[in-house]
Enzyme design. Sequence first.
Site, mmCIF file in Angstrom:
data_model
loop_
_atom_site.group_PDB
_atom_site.id
_atom_site.type_symbol
_atom_site.label_atom_id
_atom_site.label_comp_id
_atom_site.label_asym_id
_atom_site.label_seq_id
_atom_site.Cartn_x
_atom_site.Cartn_y
_atom_site.Cartn_z
ATOM 1 N N ARG A 1 -44.389 -4.565 16.672
ATOM 2 C CA ARG A 1 -44.856 -3.741 17.792
ATOM 3 C C ARG A 1 -43.820 -3.695 18.903
ATOM 4 N NH1 ARG A 1 -48.080 -5.006 22.313
ATOM 5 N NH2 ARG A 1 -48.841 -6.951 21.379
ATOM 6 N N TYR B 1 -49.318 23.420 23.980
ATOM 7 C CA TYR B 1 -50.057 22.965 22.807
ATOM 8 C C TYR B 1 -51.442 22.482 23.225
ATOM 9 C CZ TYR B 1 -51.352 19.496 19.232
ATOM 10 O OH TYR B 1 -52.024 18.741 18.304
ATOM 11 N N ASP C 1 -41.322 19.338 26.066
ATOM 12 C CA ASP C 1 -41.665 19.192 24.652
ATOM 13 C C ASP C 1 -40.745 20.122 23.866
ATOM 14 O OD1 ASP C 1 -42.756 19.247 22.091
ATOM 15 O OD2 ASP C 1 -44.818 19.128 22.801
ATOM 16 N N LYS D 1 -42.909 17.016 12.898
ATOM 17 C CA LYS D 1 -42.526 18.394 12.615
ATOM 18 C C LYS D 1 -41.067 18.472 12.136
ATOM 19 C CE LYS D 1 -46.670 19.340 14.210
ATOM 20 N NZ LYS D 1 -47.084 18.151 14.951
#
Length: 375
Positions: A39, A92, A164, A189
């Site tokens: 982590r 988005y 973004d 993506k």
Amino acid sequence: MSISPKVTPIYQTSVFTFEDLNALETYFQEPGKHYMYTRYGNPNSEELAQEINQLEHGQGAVVTSSGMSAILTAVLVYAKAGDHVLCAEEIYGGSSSLLSNELSRLGISVTYVPTADSYSLESYVQENTKLMLAETISNPMMMVMDLSRLAQVCLKNGLKLVVDNTFASPALTQPLQLGADLVIHSVTKYLSGHSDVTAGVVIAKAEADANRAAQIMRTWGLNLSPFESWLGARGLKTLKLRIREHSRNAQTIAEFLQQHPKVQAVFYPGLPEHPQHALAQTQGNGKCGGMLSFRIADDAEAVNQFMQALSHIPFAPSLAGVTTSISYPLGTSHRGLTKEQQENMGITVGLIRLSVGIEEVEELIADLEKGLAAI
């Protein structure tokens, strides 16, 4: 004989071991050179972050568990309870839901800036406004943001600019070079590119912001797994080649759709009629990417007929894979918006988003022709 692998192995472990207390102290004294708990850091996630950071010309990056967690991380770098953020209206749907439905519960308020006012933010800025969130190319209407101009407006108003860059990718545009403070991607993506990874990334212009993003990732548990990090790094190796083919195919298909009698409108920055065509050519280094949207009749049955007649292009509510797919913004990515927001953005019943892959373009056009003929 020493072994030096050409490809980084997968460090599929949740924890790393220490020889003694001295080794533990070295870990804390030399951050970034040793590992303790995945982590906090893992060789695979750090490799992916460093590769993307290089492409975006940043001063540090951190990968996260998804594009949504990257958006969350980016906002929290600059905003806390009691602060206010601005967000482009054409955004988005997931970003809008995060800001309006979740971060508002943490005491962070949001105002959506209409497209017409993108470069005149003065009337929207409050004393506690910290940042502006926008997309390089908007989802799903393909509006191209003039990032240099927006960065100047944000600087003038004392705001941080968070961009973004998912639809463009650094193969087309590097927002940090144009004045942005943070860049985010859904690595799911184009960066990974094969529809087999869920991941995000935050890249910073300032090292201090990168360190803060890393702290948020660790504390909130937004880390990316070693295997998905490894897959993302593997996909990244072909990014520039893929974007070149995505762009070439999308341009050809946009021109085909534009002249088809059953298509009412095509939204693609590579078309001369697009309102930001010249900007897209400059900001995208002559390429406009693989995403486009088009509108057929505003009739759900017509949309169904089109989808059902396709043989090779699936209906898949995501984007940017090597294979072509269609999506339906009204029913998927932007269904959480109000009807007024949907109408303001032009998201109607007949709007279809097309993620153009790297297949032979003639085959894609034949399938689209078949779908349109069924309407």
